[in-house]
Write a protein that holds these residues in place. Structure first.
Motif, PDB file in Angstrom:
ATOM      1  N   GLY A  42      49.823  27.377  -3.912  1.00  0.00           N
ATOM      2  CA  GLY A  42      50.535  26.348  -5.280  1.00  0.00           C
ATOM      3  C   GLY A  42      50.787  24.969  -3.984  1.00  0.00           C
ATOM      4  O   GLY A  42      51.469  23.624  -4.327  1.00  0.00           O
ATOM      5  N   THR A  43      50.214  24.958  -2.917  1.00  0.00           N
ATOM      6  CA  THR A  43      49.905  23.627  -1.833  1.00  0.00           C
ATOM      7  C   THR A  43      49.174  22.873  -1.671  1.00  0.00           C
ATOM      8  O   THR A  43      48.422  22.133  -0.916  1.00  0.00           O
ATOM      9  CB  THR A  43      50.354  24.519  -0.466  1.00  0.00           C
ATOM     10  OG1 THR A  43      49.954  25.302  -0.016  1.00  0.00           O
ATOM     11  CG2 THR A  43      52.173  24.866  -0.644  1.00  0.00           C
ATOM     12  N   LEU A  44      47.944  23.733  -2.081  1.00  0.00           N
ATOM     13  CA  LEU A  44      46.370  22.346  -2.489  1.00  0.00           C
ATOM     14  C   LEU A  44      46.291  21.766  -3.791  1.00  0.00           C
ATOM     15  O   LEU A  44      46.088  22.231  -4.536  1.00  0.00           O
ATOM     16  CB  LEU A  44      45.142  23.594  -1.915  1.00  0.00           C
ATOM     17  CG  LEU A  44      43.912  22.743  -2.473  1.00  0.00           C
ATOM     18  CD1 LEU A  44      43.858  22.489  -0.531  1.00  0.00           C
ATOM     19  CD2 LEU A  44      42.990  23.546  -2.185  1.00  0.00           C
ATOM     20  N   GLN A  45      45.930  20.394  -3.222  1.00  0.00           N
ATOM     21  CA  GLN A  45      45.880  19.955  -4.269  1.00  0.00           C
ATOM     22  C   GLN A  45      44.344  18.925  -3.848  1.00  0.00           C
ATOM     23  O   GLN A  45      44.841  18.327  -2.767  1.00  0.00           O
ATOM     24  CB  GLN A  45      47.053  18.314  -4.061  1.00  0.00           C
ATOM     25  CG  GLN A  45      48.653  18.874  -4.899  1.00  0.00           C
ATOM     26  CD  GLN A  45      49.324  17.703  -4.653  1.00  0.00           C
ATOM     27  OE1 GLN A  45      49.257  17.003  -4.068  1.00  0.00           O
ATOM     28  NE2 GLN A  45      50.758  18.390  -5.193  1.00  0.00           N
ATOM     29  N   ASN A  46      44.217  18.534  -5.099  1.00  0.00           N
ATOM     30  CA  ASN A  46      43.173  17.639  -4.964  1.00  0.00           C
ATOM     31  C   ASN A  46      42.804  15.894  -4.938  1.00  0.00           C
ATOM     32  O   ASN A  46      44.635  15.521  -4.860  1.00  0.00           O
ATOM     33  CB  ASN A  46      41.812  17.826  -6.715  1.00  0.00           C
ATOM     34  CG  ASN A  46      42.590  17.143  -7.536  1.00  0.00           C
ATOM     35  OD1 ASN A  46      43.419  16.746  -7.055  1.00  0.00           O
ATOM     36  ND2 ASN A  46      42.350  18.207  -8.856  1.00  0.00           N
ATOM     37  N   LEU A  47      41.768  15.057  -5.369  1.00  0.00           N
ATOM     38  CA  LEU A  47      42.433  14.051  -4.523  1.00  0.00           C
ATOM     39  C   LEU A  47      43.082  13.264  -5.544  1.00  0.00           C
ATOM     40  O   LEU A  47      43.585  11.468  -5.142  1.00  0.00           O
ATOM     41  CB  LEU A  47      40.767  13.782  -4.295  1.00  0.00           C
ATOM     42  CG  LEU A  47      40.192  13.780  -2.992  1.00  0.00           C
ATOM     43  CD1 LEU A  47      38.567  12.993  -3.011  1.00  0.00           C
ATOM     44  CD2 LEU A  47      40.522  13.701  -1.851  1.00  0.00           C
ATOM     45  N   GLN A  48      42.754  13.642  -6.478  1.00  0.00           N
ATOM     46  CA  GLN A  48      44.125  13.229  -7.773  1.00  0.00           C
ATOM     47  C   GLN A  48      45.345  13.586  -7.703  1.00  0.00           C
ATOM     48  O   GLN A  48      46.257  12.692  -8.263  1.00  0.00           O
ATOM     49  CB  GLN A  48      43.309  13.628  -9.003  1.00  0.00           C
ATOM     50  CG  GLN A  48      43.416  12.698  -9.828  1.00  0.00           C
ATOM     51  CD  GLN A  48      42.766  13.391 -11.378  1.00  0.00           C
ATOM     52  OE1 GLN A  48      42.479  14.101 -12.170  1.00  0.00           O
ATOM     53  NE2 GLN A  48      43.032  12.499 -12.518  1.00  0.00           N
ATOM     54  N   GLY A  49      45.661  14.131  -6.556  1.00  0.00           N
ATOM     55  CA  GLY A  49      47.039  14.763  -6.583  1.00  0.00           C
ATOM     56  C   GLY A  49      47.562  16.077  -7.955  1.00  0.00           C
ATOM     57  O   GLY A  49      48.473  15.976  -7.662  1.00  0.00           O
ATOM     58  N   ALA A  50      46.888  16.691  -8.336  1.00  0.00           N
ATOM     59  CA  ALA A  50      46.754  17.968  -9.037  1.00  0.00           C
ATOM     60  C   ALA A  50      46.519  18.923  -8.353  1.00  0.00           C
ATOM     61  O   ALA A  50      45.794  19.246  -7.512  1.00  0.00           O
ATOM     62  CB  ALA A  50      46.060  17.933 -10.521  1.00  0.00           C
ATOM     63  N   ASP A  51      47.615  19.979  -8.805  1.00  0.00           N
ATOM     64  CA  ASP A  51      47.365  21.147  -8.027  1.00  0.00           C
ATOM     65  C   ASP A  51      45.963  21.376  -8.256  1.00  0.00           C
ATOM     66  O   ASP A  51      45.478  21.966  -8.998  1.00  0.00           O
ATOM     67  CB  ASP A  51      48.510  22.080  -9.269  1.00  0.00           C
ATOM     68  CG  ASP A  51      49.809  21.754  -8.112  1.00  0.00           C
ATOM     69  OD1 ASP A  51      50.220  20.872  -6.966  1.00  0.00           O
ATOM     70  OD2 ASP A  51      50.728  22.520  -8.314  1.00  0.00           O
ATOM     71  N   VAL A  52      45.059  22.690  -7.194  1.00  0.00           N
ATOM     72  CA  VAL A  52      43.921  23.103  -7.533  1.00  0.00           C
ATOM     73  C   VAL A  52      44.311  24.876  -8.180  1.00  0.00           C
ATOM     74  O   VAL A  52      45.099  25.215  -6.843  1.00  0.00           O
ATOM     75  CB  VAL A  52      42.981  22.665  -6.359  1.00  0.00           C
ATOM     76  CG1 VAL A  52      41.965  23.900  -6.361  1.00  0.00           C
ATOM     77  CG2 VAL A  52      42.990  21.776  -5.846  1.00  0.00           C
ATOM     78  N   ALA A  53      43.476  24.957  -9.094  1.00  0.00           N
ATOM     79  CA  ALA A  53      43.735  26.904  -9.272  1.00  0.00           C
ATOM     80  C   ALA A  53      43.198  27.268  -8.389  1.00  0.00           C
ATOM     81  O   ALA A  53      41.942  26.696  -7.952  1.00  0.00           O
ATOM     82  CB  ALA A  53      43.697  26.718 -10.387  1.00  0.00           C
ATOM     83  N   PRO A  54      43.327  28.514  -7.728  1.00  0.00           N
ATOM     84  CA  PRO A  54      41.779  29.297  -6.799  1.00  0.00           C
ATOM     85  C   PRO A  54      41.555  30.315  -7.333  1.00  0.00           C
ATOM     86  O   PRO A  54      40.523  30.663  -6.344  1.00  0.00           O
ATOM     87  CB  PRO A  54      43.663  30.110  -6.632  1.00  0.00           C
ATOM     88  CG  PRO A  54      44.678  30.656  -7.651  1.00  0.00           C
ATOM     89  CD  PRO A  54      44.820  29.343  -8.156  1.00  0.00           C
ATOM     90  N   ASN A  55      40.876  30.093  -8.374  1.00  0.00           N
ATOM     91  CA  ASN A  55      40.090  30.467  -9.045  1.00  0.00           C
ATOM     92  C   ASN A  55      38.077  30.315  -8.809  1.00  0.00           C
ATOM     93  O   ASN A  55      37.756  29.899  -9.532  1.00  0.00           O
ATOM     94  CB  ASN A  55      39.906  30.423 -10.198  1.00  0.00           C
ATOM     95  CG  ASN A  55      39.694  28.998 -11.023  1.00  0.00           C
ATOM     96  OD1 ASN A  55      39.485  28.549 -10.600  1.00  0.00           O
ATOM     97  ND2 ASN A  55      39.541  29.281 -12.274  1.00  0.00           N
ATOM     98  N   PHE A  56      38.082  29.570  -7.702  1.00  0.00           N
ATOM     99  CA  PHE A  56      37.281  29.306  -6.568  1.00  0.00           C
ATOM    100  C   PHE A  56      36.576  29.970  -5.705  1.00  0.00           C
ATOM    101  O   PHE A  56      36.952  30.455  -4.750  1.00  0.00           O
ATOM    102  CB  PHE A  56      37.159  27.660  -5.816  1.00  0.00           C
ATOM    103  CG  PHE A  56      38.400  27.577  -4.827  1.00  0.00           C
ATOM    104  CD1 PHE A  56      37.548  27.778  -4.080  1.00  0.00           C
ATOM    105  CD2 PHE A  56      39.749  26.838  -5.426  1.00  0.00           C
ATOM    106  CE1 PHE A  56      38.683  26.984  -2.944  1.00  0.00           C
ATOM    107  CE2 PHE A  56      40.063  27.190  -4.234  1.00  0.00           C
ATOM    108  CZ  PHE A  56      40.021  27.213  -3.178  1.00  0.00           C
TER     109      PHE A  56
END
Length: 86
Positions: A42-56
């Motif tokens: 839960g420590t990765l955010q996108n440029l919009q500031g939303a948390d990134v889901a780990p499904n990449f």
């Protein structure tokens, strides 16, 4: 799907960063694992500031190394707000 086959090579050759128009390359496995771990914690955010889901399963890194675009289900997510800075 391995990182090496996550994006069709012909597609990768023509993709450009929508923000800077710089070429993109597949991220090295070490960077991919690091950012996936951050997303799981839960420590990765996108440029919009939303948390990134780990499904990449891959990342496309901009030539200058300042942004990465996620690849989900073999599809690059090429939205500026969805990119991650690292």
């Amino acid at each position: 799907m391995s990182t090496a086959t996550a994006v069709d090579p012909e597609l990768l050759a023509i993709l450009r960063c929508p923000e800077s128009l710089q070429p993109l390359r597949l991220a090295e496995d070490s960077l991919l694992r690091r950012l996936q771990d951050q997303a799981r914690h839960g420590t990765l955010q996108n440029l919009q500031g939303a948390d990134v889901a780990p499904n990449f399963e891959a990342l496309l890194v901009r030539e200058d190394g300042k942004r990465a675009y996620l690849v989900r289900d073999g599809i690059p997510v090429m939205l500026i707000d969805e990119a991650v800075a690292f």
